[in-house]
Design a protein around this motif. Sequence first.
Motif, PDB file in Angstrom:
ATOM      1  N   VAL A 214      77.993 151.848  99.675  1.00  0.00           N
ATOM      2  CA  VAL A 214      79.677 152.349  98.933  1.00  0.00           C
ATOM      3  C   VAL A 214      79.597 152.937  97.743  1.00  0.00           C
ATOM      4  CG1 VAL A 214      80.708 150.621  97.447  1.00  0.00           C
ATOM      5  CG2 VAL A 214      79.289 149.400  98.864  1.00  0.00           C
ATOM      6  N   TRP A 215      81.106 153.590  97.968  1.00  0.00           N
ATOM      7  CA  TRP A 215      80.969 154.738  97.754  1.00  0.00           C
ATOM      8  C   TRP A 215      82.264 154.713  96.535  1.00  0.00           C
ATOM      9  CZ3 TRP A 215      78.852 159.839  97.912  1.00  0.00           C
ATOM     10  CH2 TRP A 215      78.368 160.075  98.738  1.00  0.00           C
ATOM     11  N   ASN A 216      82.224 155.533  94.916  1.00  0.00           N
ATOM     12  CA  ASN A 216      83.798 155.653  94.130  1.00  0.00           C
ATOM     13  C   ASN A 216      84.374 157.266  95.112  1.00  0.00           C
ATOM     14  OD1 ASN A 216      83.138 153.854  92.351  1.00  0.00           O
ATOM     15  ND2 ASN A 216      81.502 154.830  91.438  1.00  0.00           N
ATOM     16  N   ILE A 217      85.375 156.529  94.960  1.00  0.00           N
ATOM     17  CA  ILE A 217      86.466 158.159  95.321  1.00  0.00           C
ATOM     18  C   ILE A 217      87.473 158.170  94.579  1.00  0.00           C
ATOM     19  CG2 ILE A 217      85.718 157.579  98.532  1.00  0.00           C
ATOM     20  CD1 ILE A 217      88.358 156.079  98.717  1.00  0.00           C
ATOM     21  N   SER A 218      88.506 159.867  95.019  1.00  0.00           N
ATOM     22  CA  SER A 218      89.983 160.020  94.869  1.00  0.00           C
ATOM     23  C   SER A 218      90.142 159.394  96.037  1.00  0.00           C
ATOM     24  CB  SER A 218      90.193 160.312  94.470  1.00  0.00           C
ATOM     25  OG  SER A 218      89.660 161.804  94.673  1.00  0.00           O
ATOM     26  N   TYR A 219      92.177 159.086  95.999  1.00  0.00           N
ATOM     27  CA  TYR A 219      92.303 159.194  97.080  1.00  0.00           C
ATOM     28  C   TYR A 219      93.787 159.205  96.982  1.00  0.00           C
ATOM     29  CZ  TYR A 219      94.258 155.166  95.630  1.00  0.00           C
ATOM     30  OH  TYR A 219      95.162 153.347  94.667  1.00  0.00           O
ATOM     31  N   GLN A 220      94.844 160.245  98.378  1.00  0.00           N
ATOM     32  CA  GLN A 220      96.346 160.061  97.915  1.00  0.00           C
ATOM     33  C   GLN A 220      96.432 159.950  99.415  1.00  0.00           C
ATOM     34  OE1 GLN A 220      97.575 164.006  97.324  1.00  0.00           O
ATOM     35  NE2 GLN A 220      95.219 165.403  98.367  1.00  0.00           N
ATOM     36  N   SER A 221      97.729 159.434  99.424  1.00  0.00           N
ATOM     37  CA  SER A 221      98.697 159.531 100.558  1.00  0.00           C
ATOM     38  C   SER A 221      99.274 160.919 101.170  1.00  0.00           C
ATOM     39  CB  SER A 221      99.759 158.165 100.014  1.00  0.00           C
ATOM     40  OG  SER A 221     100.518 157.884 101.562  1.00  0.00           O
ATOM     41  N   VAL A 222      98.692 160.879 102.508  1.00  0.00           N
ATOM     42  CA  VAL A 222      99.346 162.628 102.700  1.00  0.00           C
ATOM     43  C   VAL A 222     100.446 162.040 104.535  1.00  0.00           C
ATOM     44  CG1 VAL A 222      97.671 163.948 101.708  1.00  0.00           C
ATOM     45  CG2 VAL A 222      97.078 162.128 104.288  1.00  0.00           C
ATOM     46  N   SER A 223     100.815 163.036 104.382  1.00  0.00           N
ATOM     47  CA  SER A 223     101.549 163.037 106.025  1.00  0.00           C
ATOM     48  C   SER A 223     100.963 162.846 107.248  1.00  0.00           C
ATOM     49  CB  SER A 223     102.711 163.615 105.536  1.00  0.00           C
ATOM     50  OG  SER A 223     103.221 164.319 107.767  1.00  0.00           O
ATOM     51  N   CYS A 224     100.665 162.077 108.519  1.00  0.00           N
ATOM     52  CA  CYS A 224      99.723 161.828 109.430  1.00  0.00           C
ATOM     53  C   CYS A 224     100.370 163.241 109.912  1.00  0.00           C
ATOM     54  CB  CYS A 224     100.145 160.330 109.968  1.00  0.00           C
ATOM     55  SG  CYS A 224      99.524 159.627 109.260  1.00  0.00           S
ATOM     56  N   ALA A 225     101.176 163.638 110.696  1.00  0.00           N
ATOM     57  CA  ALA A 225     101.319 164.377 111.149  1.00  0.00           C
ATOM     58  C   ALA A 225     101.148 165.925 110.961  1.00  0.00           C
ATOM     59  CB  ALA A 225     103.434 164.410 111.352  1.00  0.00           C
ATOM     60  N   SER A 226     100.506 166.054 109.002  1.00  0.00           N
ATOM     61  CA  SER A 226     100.546 166.934 108.686  1.00  0.00           C
ATOM     62  C   SER A 226      99.067 167.205 108.229  1.00  0.00           C
ATOM     63  CB  SER A 226     100.781 167.438 107.315  1.00  0.00           C
ATOM     64  OG  SER A 226     102.284 167.461 107.613  1.00  0.00           O
ATOM     65  N   HIS A 227      98.630 166.165 108.680  1.00  0.00           N
ATOM     66  CA  HIS A 227      96.746 165.932 108.192  1.00  0.00           C
ATOM     67  C   HIS A 227      95.807 165.413 108.707  1.00  0.00           C
ATOM     68  CE1 HIS A 227      99.259 166.902 104.365  1.00  0.00           C
ATOM     69  NE2 HIS A 227      98.289 167.689 104.218  1.00  0.00           N
ATOM     70  N   TRP A 228      96.295 164.676 109.361  1.00  0.00           N
ATOM     71  CA  TRP A 228      95.114 163.483 110.497  1.00  0.00           C
ATOM     72  C   TRP A 228      95.004 163.949 112.067  1.00  0.00           C
ATOM     73  CZ3 TRP A 228      95.871 159.279 114.541  1.00  0.00           C
ATOM     74  CH2 TRP A 228      94.670 159.115 114.266  1.00  0.00           C
TER      75      TRP A 228
END
Length: 207
Positions: free
Chosen positions: A115-129
């Motif tokens: 289990v991890w503490n994380i930070s997250y942000q929504s990103v464009s799938c087209a540009s990043h996935w």
Amino acid sequence: MTHYTLPENYIASCGCTAESTHYPTAALNAMAFGSRTGYGPACGRCFELTLLNSFLSNPPFYPTTKKSVVIKITDLCPLSTTGWCNATTSGPNAGGSYLNFDLAFPSHQYPDFGVWNISYQSVSCASHWSGSKDAAALGSDPSLGNDACCAADPTGSANDTCTSYSDKNGTPPNTANSSAASARLGVSIILTWIAALIIPLTYTSSY
């Protein structure tokens, strides 16, 4: 953030194509997912997850270098009475969070402390996935029809964002993978053509 094992080529809750499992994906807890079963508004969304520290180890482990991964939401982490995906409007999960990403193994690229503490942000799938350039990894399995919804790169618009299956709040947008559908149509045409050739050849006269 937690981890679970998703078999390769498995069609998960959103109904995303089997090929999507070849790239980093994750499940999301029901409240954030937007549905208690089937697909939800989170299906197809991409997030960049960055490790902060391990949650359960003592002492906590802090990565010496920044470790991030961009994932696509393809699955639901079901609501339960206990566990990391049990947050509701009445209260958070055991870690004090209302949102939990359950990362599909082997998406993670770092030591697994559970289990991890994380930070997250929504990103464009087209540009990043990483799966965005693979046409076969985008959209939902065409054979599932309206029982699936996996947007390629949802923006929040009704035209490209899934509805909630459990809330029955409307017909989802058509997210069927067109390349897979075309391939199946092509196979069907070829088989029909072969059958048309074989049938006359196998006919024998009784005279």
